[in-house]
Design a protein around this motif. Sequence first.
Motif, PDB file in Angstrom:
ATOM      1  N   LEU A 243       5.290   4.312  -1.914  1.00 54.63           N
ATOM      2  CA  LEU A 243       5.426   3.084  -2.701  1.00 54.63           C
ATOM      3  C   LEU A 243       4.528   1.985  -2.144  1.00 54.63           C
ATOM      4  O   LEU A 243       4.061   1.119  -2.888  1.00 54.63           O
ATOM      5  N   GLY A 244       4.261   2.038  -0.843  1.00 62.42           N
ATOM      6  CA  GLY A 244       3.374   1.051  -0.243  1.00 62.42           C
ATOM      7  C   GLY A 244       1.985   1.081  -0.834  1.00 62.42           C
ATOM      8  O   GLY A 244       1.297   0.054  -0.890  1.00 62.42           O
ATOM      9  N   TYR A 245       1.541   2.240  -1.280  1.00 59.70           N
ATOM     10  CA  TYR A 245       0.217   2.359  -1.895  1.00 59.70           C
ATOM     11  C   TYR A 245       0.089   1.456  -3.117  1.00 59.70           C
ATOM     12  O   TYR A 245      -0.986   0.926  -3.419  1.00 59.70           O
ATOM     13  N   TYR A 246       1.189   1.263  -3.842  1.00 62.34           N
ATOM     14  CA  TYR A 246       1.146   0.494  -5.079  1.00 62.34           C
ATOM     15  C   TYR A 246       1.233  -1.015  -4.859  1.00 62.34           C
ATOM     16  O   TYR A 246       1.150  -1.789  -5.815  1.00 62.34           O
ATOM     17  N   THR A 247       1.396  -1.435  -3.626  1.00 66.89           N
ATOM     18  CA  THR A 247       1.497  -2.859  -3.332  1.00 66.89           C
ATOM     19  C   THR A 247       0.112  -3.473  -3.190  1.00 66.89           C
ATOM     20  O   THR A 247      -0.735  -2.941  -2.472  1.00 66.89           O
ATOM     21  N   ASN A 248      -0.111  -4.573  -3.866  1.00 68.53           N
ATOM     22  CA  ASN A 248      -1.402  -5.256  -3.777  1.00 68.53           C
ATOM     23  C   ASN A 248      -1.618  -5.773  -2.352  1.00 68.53           C
ATOM     24  O   ASN A 248      -0.727  -6.400  -1.777  1.00 68.53           O
ATOM     25  N   PRO A 249      -2.801  -5.515  -1.762  1.00 67.34           N
ATOM     26  CA  PRO A 249      -3.053  -5.969  -0.386  1.00 67.34           C
ATOM     27  C   PRO A 249      -2.909  -7.474  -0.203  1.00 67.34           C
ATOM     28  O   PRO A 249      -2.643  -7.950   0.895  1.00 67.34           O
ATOM     29  N   GLN A 250      -3.117  -8.233  -1.297  1.00 67.50           N
ATOM     30  CA  GLN A 250      -3.015  -9.686  -1.199  1.00 67.50           C
ATOM     31  C   GLN A 250      -1.580 -10.188  -1.334  1.00 67.50           C
ATOM     32  O   GLN A 250      -1.323 -11.377  -1.186  1.00 67.50           O
TER      33      GLN A 250
END
Length: 493
Positions: A447-454
Motif C-alpha cells: 500500500l505504501g507504493y500507492y502513497t504520493n511521495p509528496q
Amino acid sequence: MHVHDILAAATLERDSPTPLFRQLYVHLKDAILDGRIAAGVRLPATRTLCGLLNVSRQTVLAAYEQLMAEGYLQGTVGKGTFVSASLPAGARAGDAATAPMVRPLSARGELIAGGMARVLHHAGPLRAFRASMPGLDLFPFDVWRRLEARHWRHSTGALGYGPGAGYAPLRELLCAYLKASRGVQCTPDQVVITSGSQQALYLLAQLLLAPGEAMWIESPGYQGAVAPFTVAGARVCPVPVDAEGMDVAYAARHYPDARLAFATPSHQLPLGVTMSLRRRLELLRWAEANRAWIVEDDYDSEYRHTGPPLASLQSMDRAGCVIYVGTLSKVLFPALRLGYVVAPPALAVALARAKAVVDRHSPIVPQATLADFIAGGHFARHIRRTRDAYGERRQALVDALDARLGGRLRQGPSDAGLDLCVHFTERLDEEAVARHARDVGVDVRTLGYYTNPQAGAACAIDPGLLLGFSAFTPDAIRAGVADLEQAIQRASV
C-alpha cells in the motif's frame, strides 16, 4: 593507412544473414565518416577490389552504387570512383575514437522521460496476486479473432486515416452503453477515443493546466495518474482518503486555488472505498463555485459484486465540470490500448484536435472490431460472465484469507473491482513481506507504493497489501494465500 590496406582489413562474414554488399557498404561508409578515407580519394576499381576481398564483382558494384546514391561516392566514366569531394572533413587519421556527444534533455524532456519512474509495470509470468489484471482466461478470443479478420478481409476503409475523435460507430455504441450502465449524460460527439486512459490523462493535463497551477489527487492513489500532471508542470496536491473517499473539505482548505481534481468516486485504488453521496455533492459544489474541472477515472466500475454498478459522478453534474475517463483494459484486455473520454462539447472538440497532434488517431481496426463486439452482444455477455467469475474468485480470496490469515490481516471493502486491499493487524514491514512473497512466487503490491511521495502525515495509511484476484482461478487463489501466509511468517521472524 593506405586505402587498399583499409579495404583489405574489411571483415566480411560469409555466414551472416546480412548480405556481403551491405557489409562492404557499411565498412566503406564508416571509413569515410571517421576520416580514415578522406574526401577526394580514389577507390580501387571494382575488379581490383573483387580480388582483394575475394567477392564477386556484383557485390562490389552494389556497395559502390548504394554509396553513390547516398552521396558518399562520385564516379566518372574512364576516371574511376572517388570519395565525394563535397564531404566535410572527418576525424583525422590516427585519432582515437571519440565518445558520442551526450546532449542534455530540456527541462520538459527530463519531466517526460522521468514521469513514470515510480510506476511499477507488470513483468514476468502471471502469478497470484497480480493487481488490476483482468481474467484473460475468460475472454472470447475466438470471437474477437473472427470479427477482426472480417475487417482485414473486407474493410478497406479501416486501413486509411480516421478522425482524431475516433471511429464514429464505436463512439455511438459507447455513448449508448455508458448511458445505460453508468448514467453518463452525453452524445457521441462528446466521446473521444484514446490510446488507453493514460493518454487521456496526458492530453487533459496538457489542455487544462498551466505550469504551476494546482490540482488535487488522491493519496494513496493510482500512481500512473501522477505522471501526466507532473509532466504538464502542475502543482500536484495530495489529498487524503478515508472511508468516504477523497477528503474534499481537507483539499478545499489546504489547496483552495486548485484548478482540477482527479478522483475515483466509484472504486478508489488501492483502498477500495466508494465516495459517499455527501462527498460527491461537496466535490461538485466546489468545482462549480471555483470554475474547476473534475476528472472522474472510472477504471473498473463494471465490476460491482454486491449489486448493480453505481451511477457515475458525471451523471450528477449539472455545471459541465466533470470529465469522464474510462478504459477497456480492465474489462477486455490491456494490450488493446483503447480508452475513452466523455467531455463537455467544446472540450471534446479541443481534445480530439490535441489527440491528432499526438498520434493522429488510435488504430481503426481494433476500434471497428470492438464496435462489432459491442453491437453483436458479445461485450454485454462478456461483462456478465466475468462479473460472475470475479465474484466467485473474490469470495475464494476472502474465505481463504479468513481461514489462514484472519487474525493477521484486516480486509478492506471488497464489494467492487478486481483487487482487495488488506491491512496488517501486527507490526510488519510491507517491503519485507513483499520481498518474501516474491521469493515464494507471489506477486503483491504494498500500500505504501500507492502513497504520493509528496504526501504528509495527513495521507498516512496503515501498512498492508493490494491483492488482485480477477485473473486467477479459486484453486490458484487458495494456493497463493498459502504461499502468502508463508511469506508473512518469514517477515514476522
